[in-house]
Design a protein around this motif. Structure first.
Motif, PDB file in Angstrom:
ATOM      1  N   ASN A  50       0.806  -1.225   0.000  1.00 44.25           N
ATOM      2  CA  ASN A  50       0.000   0.000   0.000  1.00 44.25           C
ATOM      3  C   ASN A  50       0.839   1.274   0.000  1.00 44.25           C
ATOM      4  O   ASN A  50       0.304   2.368  -0.074  1.00 44.25           O
ATOM      5  N   GLU A  70      -5.700  -5.384   7.481  1.00 43.45           N
ATOM      6  CA  GLU A  70      -5.425  -4.403   6.429  1.00 43.45           C
ATOM      7  C   GLU A  70      -6.432  -3.262   6.450  1.00 43.45           C
ATOM      8  O   GLU A  70      -6.074  -2.096   6.251  1.00 43.45           O
ATOM      9  N   SER A 126      -5.372   0.586   7.070  1.00 41.46           N
ATOM     10  CA  SER A 126      -5.727   1.585   6.066  1.00 41.46           C
ATOM     11  C   SER A 126      -6.336   2.818   6.716  1.00 41.46           C
ATOM     12  O   SER A 126      -5.997   3.958   6.367  1.00 41.46           O
TER      13      SER A 126
END
Length: 238
Positions: free
Chosen positions: A62, A226, A230
């Motif tokens: 990411n 995740e 985020s």
């Protein structure tokens, strides 16, 4: 067809970028992971050593380069009553030099004490009772729980570290006759795979055979880990 490259490559790159910090599973179990040198203007994740590879892989794919990671020894899970004090000490030591700190633990057997400590310290942690829940997704795991009261869960880390983390601490390497006492009420091993790795899948299958249990593999990826990271990565500095 097994798709290894798309999921395994970010983990390998993350490992290579952690220069000078050991990502060997035994080191993560016993020692954890020290933070990197960079601190000012950054986010620090204080995590369980069992999650180090996964967190670094998520960071890498990411592009969250503003997040740093330090890990407490994964072996603390053998003594969950020690987790809260260890996390509190780590937050206290690092908070003066990081703009934001987040705790990458679920409750992990602390009986709510870790959540209470994090609220007192003003830091957020991952929601859920344990990593098995947030890897699968807390809502999905909760929906299954009534049907899986006799399931024993493995993650990628536990598939690699089963002997050091479970078999030997429980004395089963010396007293295999204890297997029935410890696991007699279980019916299956559920392997929650974070990456597509046939070697890990085979290792998890062998563990199930050793325990005399049925085997089920689920590819969970990183689940709510995740999703939570985020949200944290986008959080403006306080």
């Amino acid at each position: 067809m097994v798709r290894r490259s798309r999921t395994a490559r970010p983990e390998r790159r993350a490992v290579l970028r952690a220069t000078g910090r050991s990502l060997q599973d035994q080191s993560l179990t016993d020692k954890g992971l020290a933070p990197p040198e960079r601190k000012t203007g950054r986010i620090l994740l204080i995590a369980c050593g069992a999650l180090a590879r996964e967190i670094l892989a998520v960071k890498e794919r990411n592009g969250w380069d503003h997040m740093d990671l330090t890990c407490l020894p994964a072996i603390l899970h053998v003594h969950p009553e020690r987790i809260t004090d260890a996390v509190e000490d780590a937050v206290t030591r690092h908070r003066k030099v990081y703009d934001q700190i987040f705790v990458v633990y679920a409750d992990c057997g602390t009986g709510g004490h870790l959540q209470a400590a994090c609220e007192r310290l003003g830091v957020e942690m991952v929601k859920g009772p344990h990593c098995y829940s947030f890897f699968e997704g807390n809502d999905a795991f909760d929906a299954r729980k009534e049907d899986e009261t006799t399931a024993f869960y493995l993650t990628d880390f536990l598939a690699r570290q089963f002997d050091a983390f479970i078999w030997k601490p429980m004395g089963l390497d010396r007293h295999p006759e204890l297997l029935e006492m410890y696991f007699g009420n279980y019916t299956k091993v559920v392997y929650q795979a974070q990456i597509d790795d046939p070697t890990l899948t085979e290792r998890a299958r062998e563990i199930a055979e050793r325990m005399g249990l049925e085997f089920e593999r689920r590819f969970t990826g990183y689940g709510d880990l995740e999703t939570t990271m985020s949200a944290w990565a986008k959080r403006p500095p306080t």
